[in-house]
Design a protein around this motif. Structure first.
Motif, PDB file in Angstrom:
ATOM      1  N   ALA A  48       0.186   4.447   6.668  1.00  0.00           N
ATOM      2  CA  ALA A  48       0.209   2.997   6.450  1.00  0.00           C
ATOM      3  C   ALA A  48       0.997   2.656   5.188  1.00  0.00           C
ATOM      4  CB  ALA A  48      -1.219   2.463   6.357  1.00  0.00           C
ATOM      5  N   VAL A  49       0.850   3.477   4.165  1.00  0.00           N
ATOM      6  CA  VAL A  49       1.628   3.262   2.935  1.00  0.00           C
ATOM      7  C   VAL A  49       3.113   3.460   3.248  1.00  0.00           C
ATOM      8  CG1 VAL A  49       2.066   4.048   0.579  1.00  0.00           C
ATOM      9  CG2 VAL A  49      -0.284   3.966   1.455  1.00  0.00           C
ATOM     10  N   CYS A  50       3.430   4.516   3.961  1.00  0.00           N
ATOM     11  CA  CYS A  50       4.826   4.765   4.348  1.00  0.00           C
ATOM     12  C   CYS A  50       5.365   3.606   5.181  1.00  0.00           C
ATOM     13  CB  CYS A  50       4.948   6.062   5.135  1.00  0.00           C
ATOM     14  SG  CYS A  50       4.516   7.547   4.218  1.00  0.00           S
ATOM     15  N   ARG A  89      11.707   3.673  -5.914  1.00  0.00           N
ATOM     16  CA  ARG A  89      11.279   2.494  -5.159  1.00  0.00           C
ATOM     17  C   ARG A  89      10.157   2.835  -4.172  1.00  0.00           C
ATOM     18  NH1 ARG A  89      16.071   1.025  -2.153  1.00  0.00           N
ATOM     19  NH2 ARG A  89      14.868  -0.769  -1.476  1.00  0.00           N
ATOM     20  N   ALA A  90       9.655   4.050  -4.219  1.00  0.00           N
ATOM     21  CA  ALA A  90       8.659   4.514  -3.252  1.00  0.00           C
ATOM     22  C   ALA A  90       7.326   3.779  -3.386  1.00  0.00           C
ATOM     23  CB  ALA A  90       8.436   6.013  -3.436  1.00  0.00           C
ATOM     24  N   ALA A  91       6.780   3.377  -2.255  1.00  0.00           N
ATOM     25  CA  ALA A  91       5.484   2.707  -2.239  1.00  0.00           C
ATOM     26  C   ALA A  91       4.366   3.636  -2.706  1.00  0.00           C
ATOM     27  CB  ALA A  91       5.185   2.183  -0.840  1.00  0.00           C
ATOM     28  N   CYS A  92       4.538   4.926  -2.513  1.00  0.00           N
ATOM     29  CA  CYS A  92       3.486   5.876  -2.871  1.00  0.00           C
ATOM     30  C   CYS A  92       3.383   6.114  -4.381  1.00  0.00           C
ATOM     31  CB  CYS A  92       3.676   7.194  -2.143  1.00  0.00           C
ATOM     32  SG  CYS A  92       5.306   7.927  -2.339  1.00  0.00           S
ATOM     33  N   LEU A  93       4.286   5.571  -5.150  1.00  0.00           N
ATOM     34  CA  LEU A  93       4.192   5.741  -6.599  1.00  0.00           C
ATOM     35  C   LEU A  93       2.901   5.134  -7.148  1.00  0.00           C
ATOM     36  CD1 LEU A  93       7.822   5.031  -7.857  1.00  0.00           C
ATOM     37  CD2 LEU A  93       6.637   7.225  -7.701  1.00  0.00           C
ATOM     38  N   ARG A 136       4.959   0.551   4.891  1.00  0.00           N
ATOM     39  CA  ARG A 136       5.414  -0.601   4.101  1.00  0.00           C
ATOM     40  C   ARG A 136       6.309  -0.151   2.943  1.00  0.00           C
ATOM     41  NH1 ARG A 136       1.815  -0.296  -0.175  1.00  0.00           N
ATOM     42  NH2 ARG A 136      -0.251   0.488   0.348  1.00  0.00           N
ATOM     43  N   CYS A 137       6.818   1.055   3.037  1.00  0.00           N
ATOM     44  CA  CYS A 137       7.668   1.613   1.979  1.00  0.00           C
ATOM     45  C   CYS A 137       9.132   1.216   2.228  1.00  0.00           C
ATOM     46  CB  CYS A 137       7.525   3.130   1.958  1.00  0.00           C
ATOM     47  SG  CYS A 137       8.573   3.910   0.717  1.00  0.00           S
ATOM     48  N   PRO A 138       9.802   0.694   1.215  1.00  0.00           N
ATOM     49  CA  PRO A 138      11.200   0.264   1.405  1.00  0.00           C
ATOM     50  C   PRO A 138      12.188   1.418   1.532  1.00  0.00           C
ATOM     51  CG  PRO A 138      10.551  -0.022  -0.881  1.00  0.00           C
ATOM     52  CD  PRO A 138       9.314   0.417  -0.133  1.00  0.00           C
ATOM     53  N   GLY A 154       2.798  18.021   3.673  1.00  0.00           N
ATOM     54  CA  GLY A 154       2.360  16.658   3.430  1.00  0.00           C
ATOM     55  C   GLY A 154       3.077  15.619   4.272  1.00  0.00           C
ATOM     56  N   VAL A 155       2.657  14.379   4.065  1.00  0.00           N
ATOM     57  CA  VAL A 155       3.252  13.241   4.766  1.00  0.00           C
ATOM     58  C   VAL A 155       4.424  12.736   3.940  1.00  0.00           C
ATOM     59  CG1 VAL A 155       2.856  10.879   5.578  1.00  0.00           C
ATOM     60  CG2 VAL A 155       1.044  12.606   5.815  1.00  0.00           C
ATOM     61  N   TRP A 156       5.580  12.744   4.558  1.00  0.00           N
ATOM     62  CA  TRP A 156       6.809  12.214   3.946  1.00  0.00           C
ATOM     63  C   TRP A 156       7.516  11.382   5.002  1.00  0.00           C
ATOM     64  CZ3 TRP A 156       8.186  13.214  -1.138  1.00  0.00           C
ATOM     65  CH2 TRP A 156       7.506  14.251  -1.770  1.00  0.00           C
ATOM     66  N   GLY A 157       8.000  10.237   4.598  1.00  0.00           N
ATOM     67  CA  GLY A 157       8.721   9.402   5.560  1.00  0.00           C
ATOM     68  C   GLY A 157       7.855   8.975   6.732  1.00  0.00           C
ATOM     69  N   HIS A 212      17.433   5.881  -8.151  1.00  0.00           N
ATOM     70  CA  HIS A 212      17.130   6.857  -7.101  1.00  0.00           C
ATOM     71  C   HIS A 212      16.090   6.264  -6.149  1.00  0.00           C
ATOM     72  CE1 HIS A 212      15.722  10.568  -5.194  1.00  0.00           C
ATOM     73  NE2 HIS A 212      16.874  11.081  -5.566  1.00  0.00           N
ATOM     74  N   TRP A 213      16.197   6.628  -4.860  1.00  0.00           N
ATOM     75  CA  TRP A 213      15.286   6.039  -3.881  1.00  0.00           C
ATOM     76  C   TRP A 213      13.817   6.299  -4.216  1.00  0.00           C
ATOM     77  CZ3 TRP A 213      12.087   9.301  -1.173  1.00  0.00           C
ATOM     78  CH2 TRP A 213      12.474  10.622  -1.032  1.00  0.00           C
ATOM     79  N   ARG A 214      13.538   7.423  -4.846  1.00  0.00           N
ATOM     80  CA  ARG A 214      12.134   7.749  -5.160  1.00  0.00           C
ATOM     81  C   ARG A 214      11.509   6.744  -6.131  1.00  0.00           C
ATOM     82  NH1 ARG A 214      10.655  13.870  -4.639  1.00  0.00           N
ATOM     83  NH2 ARG A 214      12.307  14.587  -3.293  1.00  0.00           N
TER      84      ARG A 214
END
Ligand code: SF4
Length: 83
Positions: free
Chosen positions: A35-37, A6-10, A39-41, A58-61, A2-4
């Motif tokens: 900034a985290v988003c 691979r999330a940078a915010c993990l 560089r998020c794949p 919140g901040v998404w995408g 699932h795409w989540r």
């Protein structure tokens, strides 16, 4: 996968993505979250999910709730003009 997954915010503090306002010192928090988003794949999948989900806080995408609302409004305007 699932795409989540691979999330940078993990690997980040979840509170970073849920600012309590959109002014003052909180703007730096929003910038750090974006900034985290940035560089998020899976930023595109995340934004698409948030846009479909509707009023998600919140901040998404890489976008705040207000920015996503404006995007939806813009999309609605473009759609209505095309009809
Ligand atoms: S775009 Fe941002 S909020 Fe979405 S999964 Fe990636 S880091 Fe997390």
């Amino acid at each position: 996968m699932h795409w989540r997954e691979r999330a940078a915010c993990l690997r980040e503090d979840p509170d970073l993505f849920f600012p309590i306002s959109v002014s003052g010192p909180t703007l730096r928090q929003i910038d750090r979250a974006k900034a985290v988003c940035g560089r998020c794949p899976v930023v595109e999948q995340c934004l698409a999910w948030a846009m479909r989900a509707g009023n998600v806080e919140g901040v998404w995408g890489g976008r705040t709730e207000a920015e996503r609302r404006a995007m939806r409004h813009g999309t609605a305007l473009q759609t209505s003009r095309a009809e």
